[in-house]
Every structure is written in C-alpha cells, then in structure tokens.
Design an enzyme around this catalytic site. Sequence first.
Site, short mmCIF file in Angstrom:
data_model
loop_
_atom_site.label_atom_id
_atom_site.label_comp_id
_atom_site.label_asym_id
_atom_site.label_seq_id
_atom_site.Cartn_x
_atom_site.Cartn_y
_atom_site.Cartn_z
N LYS A 231 -0.48 6.00 -4.54
CA LYS A 231 -0.35 5.70 -3.12
C LYS A 231 -0.49 7.03 -2.38
CE LYS A 231 2.77 3.60 0.29
NZ LYS A 231 1.77 3.87 1.28
N ARG A 236 -4.28 4.97 6.55
CA ARG A 236 -5.07 3.83 6.07
C ARG A 236 -6.23 3.58 7.03
NH1 ARG A 236 -3.40 -1.23 3.60
NH2 ARG A 236 -5.30 -2.24 2.88
N ARG A 256 -5.64 0.81 10.70
CA ARG A 256 -5.18 -0.41 10.00
C ARG A 256 -4.95 -1.56 10.95
NH1 ARG A 256 0.60 0.52 7.50
NH2 ARG A 256 1.07 -1.55 8.29
N GLU A 281 -8.11 5.56 2.16
CA GLU A 281 -7.15 6.45 2.80
C GLU A 281 -7.88 7.65 3.39
OE1 GLU A 281 -4.19 5.15 2.46
OE2 GLU A 281 -2.77 6.67 3.16
#
Lengths: 553, 357
Positions: A231, A236, A256, A281
């Site tokens: 992660k 995002r 996002r 990302e």
Amino acid sequence: MNEFAELLDRLSYEPRRNAKIRLMADYFRMTPDPERGVALAALTGKLSFTNAKPALIRALIAERTDPVLFEMSYDYVGDLSETVALMWPIPKEAEAANANHPPFLSEIVEGLETLPKRDLPRQLSMWLDGLDETGRWALLKLITGSLRVGASARLAKTAVASLGDIPPDEVELVWPGLAMPYRELFAWVEGKAERPETLDPVPFRPVMLAHAVEDESFSALEADAYAAEWKWDGIRVQAVCGRDAEGKRVGRLYSRTGEDISGAFPDLMEALDFDGAIDGELLVMRHTRVQSFNVLQQRLNRKSVTAKMLAEFPAHIRAYDLLAEDGEDLRPLPFRARRAKLEALAARLMAEGHDRMDLSPMVPFDTWEQLTAARADPSSAGAGEDAAAVEGVMLKAWDSAYLPGRPKGPWWKWKRDPHTVDAVLMYAQRGHGKRSSFYSDYTFGVWTKGEEGGDVLVPVGKAYFGFTDQELIEIDKFVRRSTINRFGPVREVVHEPDEGLVLEVAFEGLARSTRHRSGVAMRFPRIARLRWDKPPREADRLEALEALLKAEG
Amino acid sequence: MRPEELLCPSPKGLYSPAGDFYVDPTRPVARAVITHGHSDHARRGHGKVLATRETLSIMALRYGADFAGETQAIAYGESVDVNGVRITAHPAGHVLGSAQMALDWRGLTIVASGDYKDAHDPTCAPFVPVRCHVFISEATFGLPVFRHPDASHETAKLMKSVALFPERAHVLGAYSLGKAQRMMALIRQAGHSAPLYVHGALTAISAYYEQAGVPLGEVRHVKGVKKADLAGAIIIAPPSAITDIWTRNFPDPVTAFASGWMRVRARARQRGIELPLVVSDHADWDGLMASVTATGCEELWVTHGAEDALVHWAGTRGLRAKPLHMVGYTEEDEAAEGEAVAEAEAGPDAAPQDGAS
C-alpha cells in the site's frame, strides 16, 4: 445572484456535510435554468476570472468613500472584499432601478467572459450597486478567486444527484461530457430527460475502495484466495488516455473522487501514451527511488507548477489495476485477468522507454504469518529502498471484479501500525456542529529544554478525533474543570509535571515544519488512548520525535 | 455658559452639576436618571431613580423590588423638574421603555439618548429625533461597515432554515431583554405560530412584555421538554448559552445568533455560529448619521462604541464633536457573557442550567 450569495453564505458557516448537500439541493430545486447551472459551475470550480485584481477593487472603493473611514473599517473587518461589500455606498438612483432587477449570476458570468478589460470597472460597480451586502461579498470573492465555502466539486455533484435519487458516481460518469449551464444534467436528474450521452473519450470510472482489516478479519479469509501488494503512501489517481473524434490523443488524470487534476501534473500527462484507464498511486520518484509522502506533499496543492518544481519533484504513477484497454471495459473481469493485462501493458511501455509509470509489485505469501512479517518489515520483503513510502499492504481477491464504492470482502487494506507518542494536553477548543458544546479540538505538547533551563512543554500537534463519545465527555469535563486561561473559544488547561492529562497520540509520520514552534508537524494525528494513569512528567520528549524524523529521512 | 455646566462626564457616569444627578451611572449614586433597563445602564443601589414606568418595572424584575431607595416614573412627552433642570423623556426605540432624556436649563437643551435605533421594532415605541443644542450619541456600530438589513429579511433566513431542517432544533441566541422579545414578535410576523421555547433567563422578561401589551404568542420554558418534541422547534436563549452544554438536550441544533455583530463574518465564525442573523437594537452607521442630523444639534458628544469614526464623520460635516471616553458601558452581548460563564462552570454533570439572570 443574491440567492446564490445567500447559499454561499450559509455553506460558509455550515460544518455538516449532509446539511451542505441539502442546502445546495434546495437551491438547485428552487432556481431556474440557466442560473442554477452557472451556480453549479461556480461551485465545482469551473469558473475562473483573471481580470479582477484587489487593486481594482481598492480603486473603486477609494472613489466612493472617505479614506479615513475606509481604513478604520478595513482594520476592523480584516478582509478587503468583505469590507468593500459592507461599506459600498449605493447611489439613490441605482437603489430604485435595481430594486426590480438585481443582476443574475448568469449575466455576471457572461459579462465577465465577454467584456473588454477597460469596461470592467464600470460594469463591476453597476453590479455592486445592484446587489445586497452578501451579494457583493460573494461577487468580490468570486472574481478575485478567493471563494472558499468548504464545499468541494464532489459535494456539489452529490447535491445534484440527490435531486433525483441518483448515485453521485453516475453524475461523475456523465460530468466530463457536460458544460455550463448543465441543462441536460438537471433535466436528467429531475426525470425530465434521458441520461446525457457520454461522448468523452477519457471518462472517469468510479474507484473501488478497500475496508480496513480488523484483528478478527483473518480468521474468515483464505490466504490463497488473495493477492497482496504494497500500500503506497501517495495519492490515488486514475490515468486515462484515448483518442477523440478527430483521432487526437487525449489524456486526463483524475483524483479518487473524479476531479480532473491533469493541470497540476503536466510532466506526467505528457509522458502517458496508451489507450485505456489505469488505477494507481501518484508518487514522486527520484533516480528510480520512491520518495516519502513528505516529499510528495511539496508538489501538491500548488496554484502554479514551476519548471523548478517539475525538475525537483518528478511525478510518477505506480500502476495496480487496468480498468479499460483499447475500448474494452475490463472491470467485469476477475482481478487475476486484469493484473495479467496490466503486466503486459507495463512491460510494453517499459520496452518503449516510458519511465513515468511502472508496475506495483506483488508481495508473495502463502500464509498470513508470512504476510504479517512482510508488513512488519517491507524493506526485506521486496520493497527495498522504497520501504519508506510503504504504509501497509493491500489484499485483493483474485477472483473479484472491479466494483465502484467500498464493497465488503474483495479488497482489504492493512496499514502498518502507527507511531505513537505520549503528549500532554495544553489547549482545547470547542468543536463545530454536533460538537459545538464540547471541547473537542486538542493541542498537545511534549517536553523539551526551556530557554531558561528546566523543562517546558512545546506544542507538537492538534487532534480532533480518535476518541470515543464517552472519552469525549470525559475530556470535556477535564477541560472545564482544569481551565487556567481563556482566549476566545480556546481554553488553556493545566499542564504541570504533576497535574494534567496525558494523551497517547497516534500518527502516520513526521515532517519538518517551520510553522510550528517545535519544528515538527505530525501527519494524521489522532487520540489513541487517554492516559489518566500517567503523570505529565512521564510524557515523551521532543528529542524522541526528532530521532524519528531522522530515521524517516 | 458652557454645556458642561449642565452635563459632563465623570468617573461614575454623566453628571449634571446644575441638577445634581447622574444619567445611567455605573456606580451607586444619590440621584440617577436611567435611560433603559440593560444592566450596564441600569444598576442597582441608587438613592432616587427617575425612569419610565417600564424601565422601573424591568429593574424591579431583575434586581428585586428594593433596587433603589425611591423611584419616580416619567412618561414619554412628560417633563419633571430636578433642582431647576427640566427633564423630558422621549422614545429611543431601543427596547421596551427605553427613553432619551432631554435636559433643559437656561435655554440650553442637551439630549442624552442612551442606546437607540431608528429601525422599526414592533416591541417598543419608535425613536423620535429631538431638537437640541448638544446630542449625546452612542456609537456601538459606529463604522460604515455596519448597515443592518431589514429585520424581516433576516428572520426569513431563520424560517427558511427551519423549513429545510424540520428534524432539527434551532437555538437562537438573543439578549434576554429586548432582542429576544423582538425576535419573537418578528417570528410571529413571519407566520410561525407554533410555541416558542425559551431558556429560563427569558421567561420573566418575556411575560412582562406580554403584560405590557406586546403580544408574543405562546412562549414555553424549554426545561423538561423531551428531545424528540423539539424537532423543528425554535429555542431562544441568551447568547452565552447557545453553544453550551445545555444545548445537548436538543436534536442536532442549528446555532443561530441575532446581533448586529453578525454583520462581520469573523465575529460570527469566532463564536461558532452557523446561522448568523444581522438584527440589532442599536442604530447602524446610516442610522447614526441620520439621527444626529435630524436633531439639528450644534455639538455631538459620543459616549461609547467606535467613537473615532463618528467624530471623524462629524468633522467632515463641520459639526463640532468629541468623544467622551465613558467607561463601563459594554456591548450588550458581552454583558451577557457573565451569565454564561457561570453556567459553563457547572460542568457537564450538572442538570441543564437556567434561570441565570
């Protein structure tokens, strides 16, 4: 315009998200086209006017008011637009003429877009003559580009969707093909017309989100049903590339929530060349090494992107999903199939020499114990030098389709344990909305050497969540009982070595800060526990945070 | 003859050497003339008090019947002689019973207007300009940024919010004497006929207004009312109480505040107000200029508030003006702050607090 100004005024004071949505929805319901569509454009940040500078506004007010009274007023109010809006004198003849017809927002916007610059002062003063105090405030804020009422584009779209019980993501999907004044959008949500066609070659696709792993989650999960990857501690994004009707290449970068953020990343946009939609990302990469969030942050929220900024903070996408390719919607496919296609695309791009995008690697594991170990030490589990930008692991079911929203089951996020520090409560402030009767915003400090020798507390952060409702009541009681000073809505509470409240504060990371006296700023701080048992003298010292800062780089 | 022989500032308030009495003294004195019932103007413990019947009643309500040694009522338009100074009361339009006191002595007239407003108010007699040589004006809102809109326009904002959020309570902060009752009357004018709920600090004063012939509709003490029954209700409370523990008994309250200070966004934000209503019982900037002009005065004395701006304005008009730098007169909203603190100190364990005067 006065009605729209009244909405902005209400929004600027309203802390509750749902109340903001209802205020906007009420306005859209009561306001005819095209006025409401122009308002929607203003709320979603689609309008920008560069002709009106503060100097122009100062000049207009100077022609109309006594300079001494203006200075006294400006000094009292502290905001130029607001001062001018409040003290703007209305000529008698304008008062009568405008009573019947204050200007519409749509007229104003059209005027601002078409008027030659030399006509602006005269037209602007006519509009100001025609509006009330709130109307003038909103107009001046709008044209100087400093309109901030705490309502995002996403929230405004959610309000539009609520007119017709349509999921906000649906509005997001048709949004890029629409333009002011959005007649077809309102007609659709109000059930008077069909859904507008999306002709946009590079549409946003609502993102899939993960649930946080709870301690008990694993007992129900089969290790071999899930893939794991790092992660990443970035932003995002969704990068979409395609060709328009004329065959010209178009690219767009979405946040996002579907906001178009392409403008802030010209370096990245130029480098993207594929046909499809990538979920990934956004990171800053230097010499093939991912930088920490602290570094990325220096590139974010900038009004303009300078060449120096582009060179110093090169943007990069680490891809982890492929939602569409060559006109085909891949979202119904299982993750395993999407991943294979993504790997093929990444390999091809790399072979072609693209270096602004790479693949987010998998974290191999057979058992939950192995994954637990990888999460605890990403650097020796494959993340290597990028480990500082890893904030945990993601679990994705191999057989899961890409579903918008946050479905329970297919995706899990399992963050690394946060850092914690024991700090002493120093100041408390009343909250907003539901919490307006509670002291719910806390400033806390740690010990350091004082200038005159001896230890003093220095504030290191502020937190306003993390505690339970019951804990909030307990802290509120403590604050009221232990107040030693009041500064408006803020109370200073007792913080002596033997008397005070120690808070265990959890946080994600530290950054150097010139704005804080302590020289450090915490990322995402929250109250993890109340340490009634601990005397303040045993709280942590600033040196401990400084050591962590060094370790984090 | 100098006007200061008739009236001049002193540490205890405006003093009349000719008549040996004080106007709105801030300390106990032998003889006081009181313009209106707000606590910074009307204090207890004077020997003799001259005021309107309404102001005397309000003082008795707040301080008890023994608030002064001796009282004398004066009606609007009536004159009373005190040691050779003729005192005449005229409506000030500030709150019920508020009066401007005109002092006549040897052909000189000074009007001490106390607090006043020239805007419409259904709960008190309207302000009348009184011709005089010296006009003494407050300047609470003495800056050109203070322009109070029509109060019914502000009330409409409240009504709109009540309609949009029927499941929530609206807690409206309003000073307990005057503003609270004016808001009640405005809310009634806007067509809201449901009972209005009040904090304990407002019950007695509101009942007195009714008794004095100002209809306010049904006013209920909020104490003991079930949370669920307060959905859609308007609850009026002293400014200090609206963000305090007390409000936890109400369903998801919207915090409103009726005050001239709400004109400035930073002031509203600082107090955590979600629905600011610009309704004031003081004259706004335009009102101050118009009222001063209407008196035809040769000299303007400015007592409290933003004195500099009003004095500057008078200078640009060729009108002689001076600030009196009177101390002890607070903004009414801040005077009420004292009440609040007492409540806040009770802590979250305490039962809902009210009845603080």
